[in-house]
Write a protein that holds these residues in place. Structure first.
Motif, PDB file in Angstrom:
ATOM      1  N   ASP A   1       2.424  -5.023   7.666  1.00 61.27           N
ATOM      2  CA  ASP A   1       3.600  -4.501   6.967  1.00 61.27           C
ATOM      3  C   ASP A   1       4.498  -3.683   7.882  1.00 61.27           C
ATOM      4  O   ASP A   1       5.715  -3.867   7.926  1.00 61.27           O
ATOM      5  CB  ASP A   1       3.152  -3.632   5.783  1.00 61.27           C
ATOM      6  N   ALA A   2       3.876  -2.773   8.645  1.00 58.97           N
ATOM      7  CA  ALA A   2       4.685  -1.816   9.410  1.00 58.97           C
ATOM      8  C   ALA A   2       5.360  -2.470  10.615  1.00 58.97           C
ATOM      9  O   ALA A   2       6.484  -2.122  10.965  1.00 58.97           O
ATOM     10  CB  ALA A   2       3.807  -0.654   9.868  1.00 58.97           C
ATOM     11  N   LEU A   3       4.674  -3.440  11.259  1.00 53.12           N
ATOM     12  CA  LEU A   3       5.225  -3.977  12.505  1.00 53.12           C
ATOM     13  C   LEU A   3       5.762  -5.398  12.348  1.00 53.12           C
ATOM     14  O   LEU A   3       6.208  -6.004  13.329  1.00 53.12           O
ATOM     15  CB  LEU A   3       4.152  -3.958  13.604  1.00 53.12           C
ATOM     16  N   ASN A   4       5.725  -5.899  11.110  1.00 57.17           N
ATOM     17  CA  ASN A   4       6.242  -7.248  10.844  1.00 57.17           C
ATOM     18  C   ASN A   4       5.558  -8.307  11.720  1.00 57.17           C
ATOM     19  O   ASN A   4       6.205  -9.146  12.321  1.00 57.17           O
ATOM     20  CB  ASN A   4       7.768  -7.272  11.056  1.00 57.17           C
ATOM     21  N   VAL A   5       4.245  -8.164  11.844  1.00 50.97           N
ATOM     22  CA  VAL A   5       3.515  -9.149  12.623  1.00 50.97           C
ATOM     23  C   VAL A   5       2.387  -9.721  11.767  1.00 50.97           C
ATOM     24  O   VAL A   5       1.500  -9.008  11.345  1.00 50.97           O
ATOM     25  CB  VAL A   5       2.998  -8.546  13.953  1.00 50.97           C
ATOM     26  N   PRO A   6       2.460 -11.026  11.475  1.00 53.07           N
ATOM     27  CA  PRO A   6       1.403 -11.629  10.657  1.00 53.07           C
ATOM     28  C   PRO A   6       0.089 -11.744  11.442  1.00 53.07           C
ATOM     29  O   PRO A   6       0.121 -11.891  12.662  1.00 53.07           O
ATOM     30  CB  PRO A   6       1.958 -13.027  10.342  1.00 53.07           C
ATOM     31  N   ALA A   7      -1.007 -11.631  10.707  1.00 48.70           N
ATOM     32  CA  ALA A   7      -2.298 -11.815  11.359  1.00 48.70           C
ATOM     33  C   ALA A   7      -2.336 -13.194  11.995  1.00 48.70           C
ATOM     34  O   ALA A   7      -1.993 -14.182  11.349  1.00 48.70           O
ATOM     35  CB  ALA A   7      -3.414 -11.671  10.333  1.00 48.70           C
ATOM     36  N   GLY A   8      -2.705 -13.258  13.238  1.00 51.51           N
ATOM     37  CA  GLY A   8      -2.727 -14.544  13.936  1.00 51.51           C
ATOM     38  C   GLY A   8      -1.348 -14.979  14.392  1.00 51.51           C
ATOM     39  O   GLY A   8      -1.168 -16.127  14.810  1.00 51.51           O
ATOM     40  N   GLY A   9      -0.362 -14.074  14.320  1.00 51.40           N
ATOM     41  CA  GLY A   9       0.996 -14.469  14.694  1.00 51.40           C
ATOM     42  C   GLY A   9       1.673 -13.439  15.574  1.00 51.40           C
ATOM     43  O   GLY A   9       1.034 -12.551  16.145  1.00 51.40           O
ATOM     44  N   THR A  10       2.982 -13.580  15.673  1.00 46.32           N
ATOM     45  CA  THR A  10       3.773 -12.769  16.578  1.00 46.32           C
ATOM     46  C   THR A  10       4.983 -12.238  15.824  1.00 46.32           C
ATOM     47  O   THR A  10       5.544 -12.941  14.978  1.00 46.32           O
ATOM     48  CB  THR A  10       4.229 -13.633  17.775  1.00 46.32           C
TER      49      THR A  10
END
Lengths: 940, 155
Positions: free
Chosen positions: B100-109
């Motif tokens: 949520d905070a860093l806009n990075v999906p698990a397993g993604g960028t």
């Protein structure tokens, strides 16, 4: 190998240690089902279908990988085994579309058969199923990963058989799938579309695109025959439905290719059904109006379709009239390297018996005439000395010079890659271009690529032999016992120290040393060459240099050694053997020898006087001098294949009469007066002789279209019509025999013709249709019905007695780059096309994948021409101009060619390299110098 | 831009160091990945061209091992453990907070290519659970708030 005894299903059997259980069982005729196994490929043990129960083994074992040993007791169909097999099949089917009703391979699908056998419906396990998109983006192979069972047969075929490793497995676990190159499309990978993957795929995951929907295995007729493209002589099986070829299958026990094919052989067959096929005889209107060519007027040159009788009568009448008026030597005959031995034999008989001239030749003049002449001088006979099997399986080193093997003889190329990869054969490639096979001539594989300047082969070879002699790597015994002329040869070679050779060839001295060392230390080495050696003004000298090298190393007459010119056309060897040459009767019996002339006079009733006839490269220019008045051309296309196309056209235009027997209208047909429709390889019976002198049976698979007729019948018809009308004037003909045994032309079949060949061509004496039909594969010389054929030539002695070392000095090419024409042009072919392109441009898939001419140009040169700055690939175009002509073509900017050199092919009439090439001839063999001429290159 | 235009000159230098008879695939891929942060297709093609190892083989290895990445990565690689010990100690909450905070999906960028996040299963330091490793630096006993703060401070 020790023999072991084991028990399979209660039956005691013997096997060799080292065999697998599967092999032992197959030998004993006990069936163990398999899915991921193919006899031509190494076993992998991936599918678990061949699991068997071995007593005292904890778990079930795969029969395809488990080695036999003494006393094993094996059960192939115990309840435990059946349960395991069934389970494996249930799992496979849980992620397999159950669409056998519409699946192309139904009836030829291993998975379907196993499911039937084990009564597995695919309904037991319900789970996630893959939904891959079906890839139909290339013209040859449909990739449907949904049907893939991950048996890895395709991966193995690509790695082991072809060697380019285009296919691999991507990701892992449930997501594992086959991927091409960087997991992209086949066309974006190193794939050469040989189709080996498709041939071994046990299911419908890799499908021949052209066959989809055209018929399934039980609906087709299958005919085993020989490919019509190159000289490798691959056997293949045609699937026929409704008189059309719908698919090509591998023939796994084929002697030359062992089932492997190339893209042309497997997918280039649809030219047979092309709408351009000639289906009715055509004659020029002026001939029907009874006018002469001079009075033809505007409409006189139109084609008119006629019946056979009219066309044959006109042809016979014209040829007879010209012969009677201007003499037999005013007629030239072109035999055909694409037609059968039987047909070529008839062309030879037509020229010599019916017309009475030795003016017969064919395109071998343009490819290996220098080989034949060179080897005849060195050894006394000029053909490939060893077999394909032998050079690819026995040679410790392989020297390829002037052969783009993987593109021109793709299956031999594949097998050389196998030799390098699988058994570590050392590969040396000498070629100005960085052709595909050079990827296997690298330090990793213990080989190297010598990138010499075009036309400097003799200097290179002398330089290598200098180093060999300097280090004592020559075979002294062989030289002393079996050769002559060594001293003089040695004196010549002494003039080629590495420094000088390096200067001439551009190859660094250390590379010369490395290559010489491999040659000296890895014996036997086989020498392979093709047009890069022969198509020079020094073609014959090049060949003799190679003969010198192989004699020096003692590599002649041995398995894995030899001098191995790769012949180009499917039956160019046979066309030469059958006397399609101006200096020899069938089986190389010289036209100048009185006893030979007498033999043929006795057989045929007449034979021409003892003068060597004209070569094709002399015949065509002789038209302009009115020495040749008429040509009878069987399936050749001189406008595309001869050097200096402009001049060729100019000459053909002046002929009094040209009869062309063809399957398509070609670039030559605008100059023909009569066009007679012959048939393709799929429509005829007969034999082809491949590059390794192997005579193979060609079988009729379909009926010819329209009124197209068997070529042997057409030749026979013309011959009979000329012979049976009027009294031929044969002032120059020698005395006649009263009861010539083979004078008549009453053939009823190609087998009939072969019987005559058996009687008159000693090296074909024992090669009969019956023996070939029984499955024997015969390499000439095969002089008698009991003779097994000859896989290796010169084993005991050379045809001329001793091998002749020839002192050969380097001569620079005729036309060298200068200020006005600063580039060297070399010419040749590409994988996806064939020769003048008349066939391959009519094969839809081949044309789709390679649809326009391309000129190869080095990036440094491209930069100088300002081509690098031009945006898209398609816009990068060049104009290439020589002193003789000019072509415009797409540029392929690539490091394949060195700076200062361009390379063009002659497959496309709109930009054929032969508009540019130079008809400078080798003084002995009369071969044109296709490989070197000077050109100017500009951005177009 | 999903794939950076990569400078292949550095790769050439790298491959020189492997010059020899047999090229080792995994070390070459590892070094290449440390050069670019992932395995750009252009680099794989260049490796294949130079070493003679088939592209299909390189792809097979690169896609088989989880350590290799074929898409462009963020500048900072966050590996959060969701193994049993970390899971019961609150890893899911940490993952959610970072997403949520860093806009990075698990397993993604993250779209700005600042962060990439991988979920791993046990880093072998269960005593410090829940644990994460960011750019080879270990963060033990993390909680959503401080961990996000720490990540935000990275350049």
């Amino acid at each position: 190998m020790a023999t072991v005894t084991l028990t399979i299903d209660g039956k005691k059997i013997q096997a060799e240690s080292g065999q697998t259980i599967l092999q032992a069982a197959q030998q004993a005729k006990i069936r163990i089902p398999t899915l991921c196994h193919h006899p031509a490929l190494p076993p992998e043990g991936a599918c678990r279908i061949c699991l068997v129960e071995i007593e005292k083994q904890r778990s079930l074992q795969p029969a395809c990988t488990f080695p036999v040993s003494e006393g094993l007791v094996i059960h192939t169909h115990s309840p435990k085994v059946l349960e395991a097999r069934k389970f494996s099949l249930e799992l496979l089917l849980s992620d397999h579309p159950l669409d056998c009703m519409t699946c192309q391979v139904a009836g030829a699908c291993v998975l379907q058969d196993l499911a039937y056998e084990y009564n597995v419906s695919g309904e037991r396990f319900k789970g996630i199923q893959h939904r891959y998109e079906v890839d139909t983006s290339n013209p040859f192979i449909v990739v449907d990963r949904n049907k893939c069972v991950l048996c890895r047969l395709c991966v193995r075929a690509c790695n082991y058989a072809n060697g380019v490793e285009a296919i691999g497995l991507v990701l892992r676990g449930f997501n594992t799938h086959i991927g091409f190159g960087a997991d992209s499309s086949m066309q974006d990978s190193p794939c050469e579309f040989c189709g080996s993957c498709e041939a071994v795929c046990p299911v419908g995951a890799l499908l021949p695109k052209m066959s989809v929907g055209k018929g399934r295995s039980w609906q087709v007729k299958k005919v085993r025959t020989v490919c019509s493209y190159c000289g490798v002589g691959c056997q293949l099986e045609l699937e026929i439905k409704d008189n059309r070829i719908v698919k090509v299958n591998s023939v796994w026990d084929a002697p030359a290719n062992h089932g492997w094919l190339c893209v042309k052989g497997r997918y280039g067959y649809d030219y047979v059904h092309h709408p351009d096929r000639l289906t009715k005889p055509r004659v020029r209107r002026y001939l029907l109006e009874g006018k002469t060519k001079e009075e033809k007027g505007e409409t006189g040159w139109e084609w008119v379709e006629t019946d056979w009788d009219t066309a044959l009568e006109i042809t016979a009448h014209k040829l007879r009239a010209i012969r009677d008026t201007f003499g037999p030597n005013s007629i030239g005959i072109l035999a055909s390297a694409k037609c059968t031995n039987e047909e070529n034999y008839l062309m030879n008989k037509f020229a010599r018996q019916v017309i009475g001239t030795n003016n017969i030749d064919h395109c071998a003049r343009l490819c290996h005439s220098s080989t034949v002449a060179g080897l005849a001088t060195s050894f006394g006979s000029g053909a490939m000395s060893n077999s394909i099997d032998d050079i690819t399986e026995q040679a410790r080193a392989i020297f390829i010079i002037g052969s783009n093997t993987t593109e021109q003889h793709p299956v031999i190329g594949m097998r050389i890659r196998q030799a390098v990869k699988q058994r570590g054969a050392r590969l040396i490639v000498a070629d100005p271009r960085r052709i595909e096979i050079t990827k296997f001539a690298t330090a990793q594989y213990g080989g190297l690529h010598l990138r010499h300047r075009p036309g400097t082969d003799i200097a290179l070879l002398n330089g290598l032999m200098y180093i060999i002699l300097q280090n004592g790597w020559e075979d002294k015994d062989f030289i002393a016992e079996r050769c002559e002329g060594f001293e003089e040869f040695q004196e010549t070679v002494k003039r080629y120290p590495p420094e000088r050779v390096s200067q001439i060839t551009g190859v660094p001295p250390e590379q010369l040393y490395q290559a010489a060392e491999i040659m000296g230390k890895c014996k036997p080495m086989t020498a392979i060459w093709a047009m890069g050696i022969t198509q020079h003004i020094v073609g014959v000298r090049n060949v003799m240099s190679l003969a010198n090298l192989q004699m020096l190393l003692g590599n002649m007459g041995k398995p894995g050694g030899g001098t191995n010119p790769l012949r180009g056309q499917n039956n160019v060897q046979g066309a030469c053997d059958m006397g399609g040459l101006p200096n020899v009767f069938p089986a190389y019996q010289p036209v100048t020898h009185p006893e030979v002339i007498q033999k043929f006079t006795q057989a045929w009733g007449s034979a021409p006087p003892p003068q060597v006839g004209l070569t094709v490269t002399e015949m065509i220019p002789s038209i302009a001098e009115k020495k040749i008045r008429a040509l009878y051309i069987l399936a050749e296309d001189p406008v595309m294949s001869d050097a200096d196309a402009n001049h060729t056209r100019h000459c053909l235009q002046q002929a009094d009469f040209i009869v062309l027997q063809e399957i398509f209208p070609t670039e030559t047909s605008p100059y023909a007066d009569v066009l007679l429709p012959g048939v393709t390889f799929a429509e005829k019976d007969g034999t082809f002789t491949n590059t390794e002198r192997r005579v193979q049976r060609v079988r009729k698979a379909i009926e010819a279209p329209g009124q197209a007729r068997q070529d042997w019948e057409i030749i026979t018809e013309i011959a009979k019509r000329i012979m049976h009308s009027g009294t031929p004037t044969r002032s120059e003909t020698p005395e006649r025999d009263e009861s010539p045994s083979w004078a008549a032309w009453d053939y009823t079949s190609p087998a009939d013709i072969l019987r005559e060949i058996n009687a008159l061509a000693p090296s074909y004496g024992g090669i009969t249709h019956d023996r070939l039909e029984r499955g024997e594969t015969l390499q000439w010389p095969c002089p008698s019905p009991e003779h097994p054929g000859t896989p290796i030539l010169h084993t005991k002695g050379f045809a001329r007695g001793k091998g002749q070392f020839m002192p050969i000095d380097f001569l620079p090419p005729t036309e060298r780059p200068d200020e006005e024409y600063p580039f060297i042009l070399s010419t040749g072919r590409v994988l996806y096309h064939w020769h003048g392109g008349e066939l391959s441009r009519r094969a839809s898939g081949l044309l789709e994948i390679y649809h326009q001419p391309q000129v190869e140009l080095n990036p440094l040169d491209a930069e100088k021409l300002g081509l690098l700055a031009i945006g898209t690939e398609g816009q990068k175009r060049v104009r290439v101009t020589s002193r003789r002509g000019s072509i415009e073509s797409a540029a392929w900017i690539t490091e394949r060619v060195p700076p200062g050199m361009v390379y063009a092919n002659f497959h496309f009439p709109e930009a054929s390299a032969n508009e540019l090439t130079l008809a400078a001839l080798d003084p002995i063999s009369k071969i044109p110098s296709f490989k070197v001429c000077a050109v100017r290159v500009e951005a177009a | 831009m999903s794939e950076e235009t990569c400078d292949l000159r550095e790769l050439e230098v790298l491959l020189e160091t492997f010059q020899g008879k047999k090229y080792p695939v995994i070390p070459i891929l590892q070094k290449t990945q440390s050069l670019y942060g992932y395995l750009p297709q252009a680099a794989l093609r260049a490796i294949s061209e130079k070493t003679g190892i088939a592209l299909s083989q390189l792809m097979g290895v690169a896609t088989f091992y989880a350590q290799f990445r074929l898409t462009r990565q963020g500048r900072h690689l966050i590996r959060i453990c969701d193994g049993t010990a970390c899971h019961v100690r609150g890893a899911p909450q940490n993952i959610e907070a970072v997403e949520d905070a860093l806009n990075v999906p698990a397993g993604g960028t993250s779209p700005d290519y600042k962060y990439s996040m991988e979920i791993v299963y046990c880093l072998g330091s269960c005593g410090l659970a829940p644990i994460a490793v960011v750019n080879d630096q270990v963060y033990g006993k993390i909680d959503p708030k401080t961990f996000v703060e720490q990540l935000k401070k990275l350049e």
